[in-house]
Write a protein that holds these residues in place. Structure first.
Motif, PDB file in Angstrom:
ATOM      1  N   UNK B 137      -7.679   5.687  45.084  1.00  0.00           N
ATOM      2  CA  UNK B 137      -8.703   4.972  45.844  1.00  0.00           C
ATOM      3  C   UNK B 137      -9.709   4.340  44.875  1.00  0.00           C
ATOM      4  N   UNK B 138     -10.059   5.108  43.838  1.00  0.00           N
ATOM      5  CA  UNK B 138     -11.011   4.591  42.841  1.00  0.00           C
ATOM      6  C   UNK B 138     -10.422   3.367  42.157  1.00  0.00           C
ATOM      7  N   UNK B 141     -10.503   0.400  44.561  1.00  0.00           N
ATOM      8  CA  UNK B 141     -11.851  -0.149  44.743  1.00  0.00           C
ATOM      9  C   UNK B 141     -12.327  -0.866  43.480  1.00  0.00           C
ATOM     10  N   UNK B 142     -11.943  -0.332  42.316  1.00  0.00           N
ATOM     11  CA  UNK B 142     -12.304  -1.027  41.060  1.00  0.00           C
ATOM     12  C   UNK B 142     -11.611  -2.379  40.989  1.00  0.00           C
TER      13      UNK B 142
END
Lengths: 242, 202
Positions: B137-138, B141-142
């Motif tokens: 998820x990180x 999103x990045x």
């Protein structure tokens, strides 16, 4: 209803508001507008989901294990206190008998004490806040402290944690004193005048009593003006006998 | 040492671990320290990571994370499940406190905080499936942030991670206030659309 121009101004600021980038005054104005504007509320909710996802974009870094130790130590101490205080709080208050114990208190006059900055500074030296350390659950003896007045109504709880001559006052949900006021600790021996034992502004946590305490002494807390006084000017709202 | 200090307390049982965050919050409101411990274990990494990203200093990030978790513990009874998930609520508290901490520091520190690449990052090891999913998820999103035009990403980073007001950002970038607000809006709209497409407005 807001005029069209006002609405457009607010609508243009919604993204900045969601990102926390509006100065306080503008944020307050926008919140007033939001209360009456369904369209802006819906738009803000939509944009806020993007802001809520921002923490997920951050590289994940594991916290040190000691952090959990520190947090849980405080939480366990407060849970223990809440449990102990909850049992006592349910009982009816015995005010008459408690009041007679400190006859000197009723004679305290608010105007008696004028504090110099130097005296206040000396008092402050004695303060040790032990918010993140120093609370151990092993050998300490816990004594219930009586909380009265508005603090009691606000659900505040207090107890003393005694380990030998080392005494800490543990408080939770204490109302914040009014501006330019602090909470001040006192140690009272018998019918003698209470001795200042440090000032603090803590809602929940523990505060070291900055004066030696003996068996039978009373530990009191009052609200005092400025940075504290040398003699109490208000009635104590926390009291405990060691 | 930690085990010695914790004598007399129990680790959370498997029953508690099976509860959802909202149910745990009800127990926390009643003073259940073990329920709180489960919340801590679930969200400590993301909370600390956000604090570290904003503060850029481990000691300050630890202080912020500690304050935020204690605030959650002490205000358990005030949690409103209709407003936000526990995770969003916690991260909101972390964000506010981290920005407060940052605002007490110098402008130089804050500009560094807004610039992700200058900070030292040690990624947490991937241990559980949940952590792997969060890492994914990180990354996504990045990628969304990275796909934004530089001027839009910059205003989002300066505001959210740097704690600057739109007026301060306009001054720093030498851009009109309206332009900065417009960039913020475009950036959030693109990010939002990448999470899920906009539904028909009521």
């Amino acid at each position: 209803m807001s005029s069209g121009l006002e609405h457009r101004d607010f609508a243009e600021s919604l993204a900045a508001y969601a990102l926390g980038a509006l100065p306080d005054e503008q944020s307050a104005q926008l919140r007033t507008h939001l209360a009456s504007c369904r369209e802006c509320r819906a738009e803000l909710e939509w944009l806020r989901a993007a802001v809520d996802a921002l923490p997920a974009s951050v590289p994940q870094v594991e916290p040190p294990p000691e952090l959990k130790g520190r947090v849980m130590e405080l939480v366990d101490a407060e849970a223990e206190l809440l449990q102990a205080a909850g049992e006592v709080a349910d009982r009816p208050e015995p005010p008459a008998r408690r009041r007679r114990r400190w006859p000197s208190i009723s004679g305290w006059r608010p105007s008696v004490v004028l504090v110099s900055a130097a005296a206040a500074a000396v008092l402050l030296v004695g303060i040790v806040l032990a918010l993140s350390s120093g609370v151990t659950t092993t050998t300490a003896r816990t004594i219930h402290a009586q909380v009265t007045g508005p603090a009691r109504l606000a659900g505040a709880r207090a107890s003393l944690r005694v380990r030998g001559s080392h005494v800490e006052l543990v408080v939770s949900r204490l109302p914040t004193p009014a501006a330019d006021h602090v909470d001040e600790l006192w140690v009272q021996r018998g019918s003698k005048a209470p001795v200042p034992a440090g000032t603090f502004v803590v809602q929940s946590g523990s505060v070291v009593v900055g004066h030696p305490v003996r068996q039978g002494d009373h530990v009191l807390v009052t609200v005092e003006p400025g940075r504290g006084t040398r003699a109490p000017t208000t009635m104590p709202f926390i009291a405990a006998k060691v | 040492m930690a085990t010695q200090r914790r004598t007399g307390t129990r680790a959370p049982g498997t029953g508690l671990r099976q509860l959802g965050d909202e149910e745990l919050m009800q127990l926390i409101a009643g003073g259940d320290a073990r329920a709180f411990e489960v919340i801590y274990e679930r969200h400590a990494t993301v909370a600390f990571s956000l604090a570290y990203r904003i503060c850029g200093v481990r000691a300050a990030a630890e202080e912020v994370a500690q304050e935020a978790f204690l605030a959650i513990w002490r205000s358990g009874a005030r949690y409103d499940r209709t407003r936000a998930s526990v995770r969003t609520w916690l991260l909101g508290v972390v964000h506010n406190r981290a920005i407060d901490s940052l605002r007490r520091s110098t402008v130089h520190d804050r500009q560094r905080a807004a610039d992700e690449h200058a900070a030292e990052h040690v990624e947490a090891p991937e241990r559980t499936e949940v952590e792997v999913a969060r890492r994914e998820q990180a990354r996504s999103m990045r990628a969304v942030l990275g796909a934004l035009p530089d001027d839009q990403r910059r205003v989002v980073e300066l505001a959210y991670f740097g704690g600057f007001t739109h007026e301060q950002i306009a001054e720093m970038l030498g851009a009109p206030l309206g332009t900065v607000k417009g960039r913020m809006r475009l950036a959030l709209e693109k990010m939002r659309a990448s999470i899920e497409p906009r539904e028909a407005v009521l």
